[in-house]
Scaffold this active site. Structure first.
Site, PDB file in Angstrom:
ATOM      1  N   HIS A   1       0.889  -1.280  -0.075  1.00 55.52           N
ATOM      2  CA  HIS A   1      -0.104   0.048   0.154  1.00 55.52           C
ATOM      3  C   HIS A   1       0.812   1.267  -0.149  1.00 55.52           C
ATOM      4  O   HIS A   1       0.833   2.097  -0.922  1.00 55.52           O
ATOM      5  CB  HIS A   1      -0.886  -0.023   1.246  1.00 55.52           C
ATOM      6  CG  HIS A   1      -1.917   1.146   1.413  1.00 55.52           C
ATOM      7  ND1 HIS A   1      -3.011   0.952   0.995  1.00 55.52           N
ATOM      8  CD2 HIS A   1      -1.650   2.403   1.903  1.00 55.52           C
ATOM      9  CE1 HIS A   1      -3.678   2.221   1.436  1.00 55.52           C
ATOM     10  NE2 HIS A   1      -2.916   3.208   1.700  1.00 55.52           N
ATOM     11  N   GLU A   2       1.830   1.379   1.000  1.00 56.19           N
ATOM     12  CA  GLU A   2       2.586   2.576   1.074  1.00 56.19           C
ATOM     13  C   GLU A   2       3.499   2.737  -0.024  1.00 56.19           C
ATOM     14  O   GLU A   2       3.911   3.571  -0.538  1.00 56.19           O
ATOM     15  CB  GLU A   2       3.253   2.597   2.347  1.00 56.19           C
ATOM     16  CG  GLU A   2       2.635   2.653   3.603  1.00 56.19           C
ATOM     17  CD  GLU A   2       1.549   3.539   3.574  1.00 56.19           C
ATOM     18  OE1 GLU A   2       1.592   4.668   2.932  1.00 56.19           O
ATOM     19  OE2 GLU A   2       0.474   3.303   4.341  1.00 56.19           O
TER      20      GLU A   2
ATOM     21  N   HIS B   1       1.618   4.457  -2.757  1.00 56.44           N
ATOM     22  CA  HIS B   1       1.727   5.908  -2.815  1.00 56.44           C
ATOM     23  C   HIS B   1       3.088   6.499  -3.071  1.00 56.44           C
ATOM     24  O   HIS B   1       2.859   7.460  -3.957  1.00 56.44           O
ATOM     25  CB  HIS B   1       1.530   6.316  -1.287  1.00 56.44           C
ATOM     26  CG  HIS B   1      -0.029   6.291  -0.871  1.00 56.44           C
ATOM     27  ND1 HIS B   1      -0.935   6.798  -1.379  1.00 56.44           N
ATOM     28  CD2 HIS B   1      -0.429   5.658   0.328  1.00 56.44           C
ATOM     29  CE1 HIS B   1      -2.143   6.534  -0.585  1.00 56.44           C
ATOM     30  NE2 HIS B   1      -2.010   5.763   0.346  1.00 56.44           N
TER      31      HIS B   1
ATOM     32  N   HIS C   1       3.447   6.642  -6.972  1.00 59.61           N
ATOM     33  CA  HIS C   1       2.741   7.817  -7.382  1.00 59.61           C
ATOM     34  C   HIS C   1       3.583   9.064  -7.392  1.00 59.61           C
ATOM     35  O   HIS C   1       3.284   9.945  -8.283  1.00 59.61           O
ATOM     36  CB  HIS C   1       1.311   7.826  -6.477  1.00 59.61           C
ATOM     37  CG  HIS C   1       0.369   8.582  -7.139  1.00 59.61           C
ATOM     38  ND1 HIS C   1      -0.945   9.123  -6.633  1.00 59.61           N
ATOM     39  CD2 HIS C   1       0.027   9.338  -8.441  1.00 59.61           C
ATOM     40  CE1 HIS C   1      -1.841   9.722  -7.345  1.00 59.61           C
ATOM     41  NE2 HIS C   1      -1.193   9.760  -8.509  1.00 59.61           N
TER      42      HIS C   1
END
Ligand SMILES: [Zn+2]
Length: 667
Positions: free
Chosen positions: A452-453, A456, A459
């Protein structure tokens, strides 16, 4: 002055040379510098570019301080941070209220150049103008004065709201002195209750309304009377007596509504959502309506099944308890059995391999970047084709006493790799550390957290947006979790798991039967989980759209109103004094908070489940889809409306079917 490392933007941040004593002088100088730039911007004929870089140095310096306060705090650093924080936030919030700046932007927007902008530059101008308007730039002096009063009042009332929740939560305790009265509680929960009693110098076991204590009792305690007592206390928190939030909820809704109308919006949801992917309260509501319809049939079935299993009519304080019993009876699955298959090093290496392949990047460890703690690892990301250095990052995975809880990603430098300036960012977690000479062995959920991290982070690192303010993760709130949540899907795919999950001693992949159990357990009571989230989304929008304080409905009690809404999403009958919203800090603990935005959780899940179907269809390692995803979503930040970015990747609008399928709710 140049000896203060916070003053000069450097890619190789000297984390080994930053001291608390440098924070205040650096912030003062950076604030003065930003104020000078702001002044120059107001006189500029092309204020957009200047606006975009105006706070770059300040962002960098304060970003480092904020980061160190999160991961390597000391009393001196905390004091310095608290001293500069109010000055800095006052400066940032003064920007959209600056009249000279607003005039300069309007002047520019009216020029030939301003009117003929295209692409990202045009979007930046439009968003800037809209943002100034939402801050009241177009109001007459009386309107501006009223807006200021509303903002001050909102900040006071919401602060009081959150204090009341805290005080009401802390004012309640249950002390049990006989162990025989606590059948069902697992040893860990007993130990926690014992430690809580000891901390208050009382004998026995102490239970509170704090999450871990409350949830342990509701899930495991056999005695229904104690569960009822605690459930009632929790759901009437801050709804009476000295910490009564009921009038504050009304006041907050009134103020938010007045603010929205003053600024020309129908209601608060339209004000808040104008700049988000949903764009309006109505769109968000339609989205929730649709999902609710598709979830309800299975929701009813699940609740019937649970009552049949329990052999009795269930009250609200019985649901979690009997669900846990049912779960244990249905699935012979213990999450802990997966741990040996998730050694952290392997998970991280497998993740780099998977996304290296899919996205056409190469991740390499760096050995000589200064760090804030010896356990921090550093890496660089390169384009696999051109070899270009796209960015670097720090990974800080283990808990420490000087580090805050949770997991997060942050950016340190927003670069422009196309012009030779790489991005810099970080990912942090508080994962199970290595013990007893074994490597760190993670839960499956912890592996998902890393993915998940990292999503980010990608991105940010893969961004190719030239306008700094629109780059990377600076996207709408209901879009920002797409790049992170989509990553978690790979943690459920057999081929991907075989690369990242290997027994730390034998190197064996997860046995097939364990994998199947893990997948089956995932969808247990999924309709109830979804209805709970939808209920919060519904009550949030209902209060901000329908419960208009100016209408005749104002005489209606907002607590009763919200209970009626939430009843439709509850597995059992809610009692008359149910007042969950009086403790709903997500919505009311700050002037905006998640107000009118709670739907975003489900919205983002729909996006990630739906977008992943392209990988499902064309291959979970498909370089083709990966290239598209990188170019059309990850590289684009907020350079276009997120709905357009999504369409350019999927060829259509989001479809909730994939989410329902993933949750086992499609039929
Ligand atoms: Zn996230």
């Amino acid at each position: 002055m140049s000896t203060n490392p916070l003053l000069e933007i450097r890619f190789r941040i000297p984390f080994d040379r930053i001291e608390a004593a440098q924070v205040e002088p650096a912030t003062d100088e950076l604030l003065a510098d930003a104020a000078r730039r702001l002044h120059a911007t107001t006189a500029s004929e092309q204020p957009l570019q200047a606006l975009d870089t105006m706070t770059e140095r300040l962002d960098y310096g304060l970003g480092i301080v904020r980061h160190l306060e999160s991961v390597a705090t000391t009393p001196a650093l905390r004091a310095a941070y608290n001293a500069v924080q109010p000055k800095a936030s006052a400066f940032y919030s003064s920007i959209p209220l600056n009249e000279a700046l607003w005039k300069a932007i309007q002047r520019y927007a009216a020029t030939e150049e301003g009117r003929s902008l295209t692409g990202t530059a045009k979007r930046f101008l439009t968003k800037t103008v809209d943002s100034f308007k939402r801050h009241g730039a177009d109001l007459d002096p009386a309107g501006k004065a009223r807006l200021k009063e509303i903002d001050v009042a909102l900040s006071e009332v919401t602060t009081k709201f959150s204090e009341n929740v805290l005080d009401a939560t802390n004012a309640w305790e249950l002390v049990v002195t006989e162990e025989a009265k606590l059948p069902g509680l697992p040893p860990a929960a007993m130990a926690m209750a014992r430690a809580s009693a000891e901390s208050k110098n009382v004998a026995g076991w102490r239970f509170t309304l704090q999450g871990p204590s409350y949830l342990a009792v509701m899930t495991y305690l056999d005695d229904a009377r104690v569960r009822e007592q605690m459930w009632r206390a929790y759901n009437t928190r801050a709804a009476s007596g000295a910490h009564d939030n009921r009038p504050l909820v009304v006041r907050i809704l009134e103020l938010r509504n007045e603010k929205a109308r003053l600024l020309g919006f129908r209601d608060f949801s339209d004000l808040v959502l104008e700049d988000r992917m949903a764009h309006s309260g109505e769109r968000a509501q339609n989205f929730l309506d649709d999902l609710r319809k598709k979830t309800e049939p299975r929701f009813r079935e699940e609740n019937q099944e649970l009552e049949t299993f329990a052999g009795q009519k269930l009250e609200p304080w019985d649901i979690a308890y009997w669900s846990e019993k049912q779960r244990a009876a249905l699935y012979d699955f213990d999450e802990e059995a997966l741990r040996p298959y998730f050694p952290l090093e392997r998970v991280v290496a497998g993740m780099f391999e998977i996304f290296g392949r899919i996205l056409g990047i190469r991740v390499a460890e760096e050995k000589d970047m200064p760090v804030w703690d010896p356990s921090v690892r550093t890496y660089s990301v390169y384009d696999a084709g051109s070899g270009a250095h796209l960015g670097s990052f720090y990974a800080d995975w283990y808990p420490r006493e000087n580090k805050r809880g949770g997991a997060w990603m942050d950016s340190l430098i927003t670069g422009n790799p196309d012009q030779g300036h790489p991005h810099l960012g970080l990912i942090c977690g508080n994962l199970t550390p290595p013990v007893d000479g074994k490597p760190a062995l993670l839960t499956h959920r912890e592996a998902e957290t890393i993915f998940h991290e990292f999503g980010h982070l990608l991105h940010h690192l893969l961004s190719r947006v030239e306008v700094r303010s629109l780059a990377g993760t600076s996207v709408a709130w209901d879009f920002v979790e797409l790049p992170s949540q989509i990553m978690e899907n790979w943690c459920w795919e057999r081929e991907a798991l075989d690369l990242l999950a290997r027994h730390w001693e034998t190197g064996e992949p997860i046995p097939e039967d364990l994998f199947q159990k893990m997948k089956r357990a995932k969808t247990f009571r999924a309709a109830n989980a979804q209805m709970r989230q939808l209920g919060f989304g519904f009550v949030d929008l209902a209060m901000h759209r329908q419960w208009a304080p100016s209408s005749e409905k104002a005489s209606e009690d907002v607590i009763a109103f919200s209970r009626r809404v939430l009843q439709q999403f509850s597995a059992s009958t809610l009692p008359d004094d149910y007042a969950m919203i009086a403790g709903f800090t997500h919505l009311f603990a700050s002037p905006v908070a998640y107000g009118a935005g709670y739907y975003s959780y489900k919205w983002a899940e729909v996006l990630d489940a739906d977008a992943f179907t392209r990988f499902r269809r064309e291959g979970v390692f498909s370089e083709n889809v990966g290239r598209d995803y990188r170019d059309k979503i990850l590289a684009r930040g907020d350079s276009e409306d997120p709905a357009d970015l999504y369409r350019s990747f999927m060829g259509r609008d989001p479809d909730p079917r994939a989410l329902l399928e993933r949750a086992g709710l499609s039929r």
